[in-house]
Design a protein around this motif. Structure first.
Motif, PDB file in Angstrom:
ATOM      1  N   ARG A  66       0.508  -1.269  -0.318  1.00  0.00           N
ATOM      2  CA  ARG A  66       0.123   0.110  -0.371  1.00  0.00           C
ATOM      3  C   ARG A  66       0.790   1.300   0.190  1.00  0.00           C
ATOM      4  N   ARG A  67       0.338   2.195  -0.857  1.00  0.00           N
ATOM      5  CA  ARG A  67       1.042   3.713  -0.421  1.00  0.00           C
ATOM      6  C   ARG A  67       0.446   4.199   0.681  1.00  0.00           C
ATOM      7  N   GLY A  68       2.169   5.791   1.466  1.00  0.00           N
ATOM      8  CA  GLY A  68       1.450   6.045   2.214  1.00  0.00           C
ATOM      9  C   GLY A  68       2.142   7.456   2.713  1.00  0.00           C
ATOM     10  N   PHE A  69       2.117   7.945   3.168  1.00  0.00           N
ATOM     11  CA  PHE A  69       2.757   9.209   3.386  1.00  0.00           C
ATOM     12  C   PHE A  69       3.351   9.477   4.673  1.00  0.00           C
ATOM     13  N   ARG A  70       4.496   9.678   4.688  1.00  0.00           N
ATOM     14  CA  ARG A  70       5.043  10.918   5.940  1.00  0.00           C
ATOM     15  C   ARG A  70       4.781  12.413   6.364  1.00  0.00           C
ATOM     16  N   ILE A  71       4.340  12.757   6.881  1.00  0.00           N
ATOM     17  CA  ILE A  71       3.687  14.380   7.073  1.00  0.00           C
ATOM     18  C   ILE A  71       4.392  14.476   8.731  1.00  0.00           C
ATOM     19  N   ASP A  99       0.018   5.787  12.434  1.00  0.00           N
ATOM     20  CA  ASP A  99       1.060   6.654  13.537  1.00  0.00           C
ATOM     21  C   ASP A  99       0.928   7.495  13.068  1.00  0.00           C
ATOM     22  N   ALA A 100       1.269   8.687  15.043  1.00  0.00           N
ATOM     23  CA  ALA A 100       1.026  10.158  15.015  1.00  0.00           C
ATOM     24  C   ALA A 100       1.720  10.165  16.313  1.00  0.00           C
ATOM     25  N   ASP A 101       2.257  11.477  16.378  1.00  0.00           N
ATOM     26  CA  ASP A 101       3.103  12.366  17.496  1.00  0.00           C
ATOM     27  C   ASP A 101       3.489  13.288  17.540  1.00  0.00           C
ATOM     28  N   LEU A 112       3.722  18.224  14.123  1.00  0.00           N
ATOM     29  CA  LEU A 112       2.870  16.502  14.431  1.00  0.00           C
ATOM     30  C   LEU A 112       4.303  16.298  13.007  1.00  0.00           C
ATOM     31  N   GLN A 113       3.941  15.212  13.018  1.00  0.00           N
ATOM     32  CA  GLN A 113       4.684  13.667  12.496  1.00  0.00           C
ATOM     33  C   GLN A 113       3.230  12.852  12.292  1.00  0.00           C
ATOM     34  N   ALA A 114       2.898  11.959  11.187  1.00  0.00           N
ATOM     35  CA  ALA A 114       2.360  11.426  11.389  1.00  0.00           C
ATOM     36  C   ALA A 114       2.304  10.378   9.652  1.00  0.00           C
ATOM     37  N   LEU A 115       2.334   9.499  10.304  1.00  0.00           N
ATOM     38  CA  LEU A 115       2.087   7.917   9.126  1.00  0.00           C
ATOM     39  C   LEU A 115       0.716   8.240   8.623  1.00  0.00           C
TER      40      LEU A 115
END
Length: 143
Positions: A66-71, A99-101, A112-115
Motif C-alpha cells: 500500500r502507498r502511504g505518506f509521512r507528514i 501512527d502519529a506523534d 506533527l509527525q504522522a504516517l
C-alpha cells in the motif's frame, strides 16, 4: 569567559527583539483583518511542512503493498483548533492515520509527525502538502 557570556546575552536580546516584531506584525495584521497579511504570516510562522511518499506492507507475508505518506509539520506557534483542522483535511483526502506523534498547546510550538495510508492512486505528496497548508492558512484566518 566574560566575552562569551556577553555574546550570548547580545544574541538572546536580538532574538527576543525579532520575536517581538513578529508578534506586533501578527497583531496588526489580525486587527486590520487583512487576510493577505495573515496568509503571509502563515508562511513565515510555518517553518516546515513536508510530505513524503512511503511504501506500506499491508501484510508481511504478502507481496501486496500500500502507498502511504509521512507528514511532518513544525511551527513556532500553535493556534487553537489547528490540530483539528489538519486532521480534518487529512480525513477529507481519505488518509487513514496509522501512527502519529503530536505536540501542541495554545501559544507554544506545534509539531506533527504522522504516517497516513492513502486509498487513491491519484493522490500525491503535493496534494497532501497543499491540503495541510490550506488548513494552516484557514486556522490563521480564524485567529
Amino acid at each position: 569567559m566574560q566575552a562569551n557570556k556577553t555574546s550570548i546575552l547580545v544574541d538572546a536580546s536580538k532574538y527576543i527583539k525579532d520575536l517581538k516584531e513578529k508578534v506586533e506584525e501578527a497583531a496588526s495584521a489580525s486587527a486590520a483583518g487583512d487576510s493577505t497579511s495573515v496568509r503571509a504570516m502563515a508562511a513565515t510562522v510555518c517553518k516546515q511542512v513536508s510530505v513524503s511518499s512511503v511504501e506500506l506492507d499491508s501484510n508481511s507475508s504478502s507481496s501486496c503493498r500500500r502507498r502511504g505518506f509521512r507528514i511532518n509539520v513544525s511551527m513556532e506557534r500553535s493556534r487553537p483548533g489547528l490540530l483539528v483542522l489538519v486532521l480534518e483535511v487529512l480525513e477529507e483526502l481519505g488518509l487513514d492515520i496509522l501512527d502519529a506523534d503530536i505536540s501542541c498547546a495554545d501559544h507554544t510550538a506545534f509539531r506533527l509527525q504522522a504516517l497516513g495510508s492513502g486509498q487513491g492512486e491519484s493522490m500525491d505528496e503535493q496534494m497532501v502538502r497543499q491540503a495541510v497548508l490550506q488548513a494552516i492558512s484557514k486556522c490563521m484566518d480564524n485567529d
